[in-house]
Design a protein around this motif. Structure first.
Motif, PDB file in Angstrom:
ATOM      1  N   LYS A   1      89.409  19.821   2.692  1.00 45.52           N
ATOM      2  CA  LYS A   1      88.477  20.235   4.101  1.00 45.52           C
ATOM      3  C   LYS A   1      87.801  19.324   5.010  1.00 45.52           C
ATOM      4  N   THR A   2      86.794  18.374   4.474  1.00 44.43           N
ATOM      5  CA  THR A   2      86.269  17.671   5.291  1.00 44.43           C
ATOM      6  C   THR A   2      87.099  16.541   5.871  1.00 44.43           C
TER       7      THR A   2
ATOM      8  N   GLY B   1      86.825  21.175  -0.901  1.00 50.28           N
ATOM      9  CA  GLY B   1      85.705  20.810   0.097  1.00 50.28           C
ATOM     10  C   GLY B   1      86.012  19.447   0.488  1.00 50.28           C
TER      11      GLY B   1
ATOM     12  N   ALA C   1      82.284  11.348   5.503  1.00 53.12           N
ATOM     13  CA  ALA C   1      81.219  12.375   5.834  1.00 53.12           C
ATOM     14  C   ALA C   1      81.635  13.458   6.840  1.00 53.12           C
ATOM     15  N   GLN C   2      80.954  14.519   6.358  1.00 52.00           N
ATOM     16  CA  GLN C   2      81.098  16.024   7.160  1.00 52.00           C
ATOM     17  C   GLN C   2      81.264  15.675   8.604  1.00 52.00           C
ATOM     18  N   LEU C   3      81.943  16.713   9.512  1.00 43.87           N
ATOM     19  CA  LEU C   3      81.855  16.641  10.934  1.00 43.87           C
ATOM     20  C   LEU C   3      80.313  16.907  11.170  1.00 43.87           C
TER      21      LEU C   3
ATOM     22  N   ASP D   1      89.253  17.942   8.541  1.00 44.18           N
ATOM     23  CA  ASP D   1      88.407  18.485   9.887  1.00 44.18           C
ATOM     24  C   ASP D   1      88.187  17.197  10.564  1.00 44.18           C
ATOM     25  N   ARG D   2      87.952  16.051   9.976  1.00 42.80           N
ATOM     26  CA  ARG D   2      87.823  14.812  10.449  1.00 42.80           C
ATOM     27  C   ARG D   2      88.901  14.109  11.261  1.00 42.80           C
TER      28      ARG D   2
ATOM     29  N   GLN E   1      77.765  14.898  10.816  1.00 41.75           N
ATOM     30  CA  GLN E   1      76.875  13.808  10.092  1.00 41.75           C
ATOM     31  C   GLN E   1      76.867  12.530  10.746  1.00 41.75           C
TER      32      GLN E   1
ATOM     33  N   HIS F   1      83.903   7.834   0.405  1.00 45.65           N
ATOM     34  CA  HIS F   1      82.609   8.631   1.294  1.00 45.65           C
ATOM     35  C   HIS F   1      83.379   9.009   2.523  1.00 45.65           C
TER      36      HIS F   1
ATOM     37  N   ASP G   1      81.312   4.975   5.620  1.00 45.54           N
ATOM     38  CA  ASP G   1      82.218   5.892   5.809  1.00 45.54           C
ATOM     39  C   ASP G   1      83.606   5.483   5.508  1.00 45.54           C
TER      40      ASP G   1
END
Length: 175
Positions: A88-89, A85, A46-48, A92-93, A50, A44, A57
């Motif tokens: 990408k997530t 995705g 988490a998206q930016l 991003d993190r 969240q 898991h 996480d």
């Protein structure tokens, strides 16, 4: 190298299929190498933006392990002309932990695979990974594109990836 004289590779699998083409291609590329893998679909992240409690996480634990490898292979199938995705997530993190972990000088390859000319249908993936590597002070090496429509049997991996495997093994010899 982690003090034992052996080059340790990390593989981030951005595929929603933990044992699909991306994983099999990476397995071929990193054959006979010391390695650790993270199938993002099994974690898991988490998206930016969240808000999650730490135990929900897995991102920080994975990022800490990534910072400890000697070389990194990042793999993704092509989804709608881009990385998944999941990947990408994760990427991003990574921008948020640049000062928390030392990723500097880790050689990075990106493995991009799909069934319709990956070099043209997903032209933005490698530059995005290269830009992140620059930000994190990693050493972006190259993109490895594989048209998986030609992968039918195990021997096809060798035909599609032999030269790229040799490049990755050279890093081990140079290290």
């Amino acid at each position: 190298m982690l003090g034992d004289g052996i080059m340790h590779w990390g593989f981030i699998n951005g595929s929603p299929n933990a044992h699909g083409h991306t994983a099999k291609l990476a397995q071929y590329l990193l054959a006979d190498q010391s390695q650790v893998s993270w199938n993002l679909v099994e974690h898991h992240v988490a998206q930016l933006g969240q808000q999650r409690q730490a135990q929900d996480d897995d991102f920080l634990a994975i990022a800490k392990e990534v910072a400890a490898v000697d070389a990194l292979l990042i793999g993704t199938p092509i989804y709608w002309s881009d990385m998944t995705g999941l990947l990408k997530t994760f990427l991003d993190r990574c921008t948020l932990v640049a000062r928390q972990f030392d990723f500097s000088q880790i050689p990075v390859y990106v493995l991009i695979n799909g069934t319709q000319s990956p070099t043209t249908t997903a032209a933005g993936i490698a530059p995005a990974v290269a830009q992140l590597c620059d930000f994190l002070k990693m050493d972006f090496q190259d993109a490895i594109y594989v048209d998986t429509s030609v992968i039918v049997q195990p021997a096809d991996y060798a035909a599609a990836l032999h030269n790229e495997q040799q490049k990755l093994h050279m890093i081990v010899k140079a290290g």
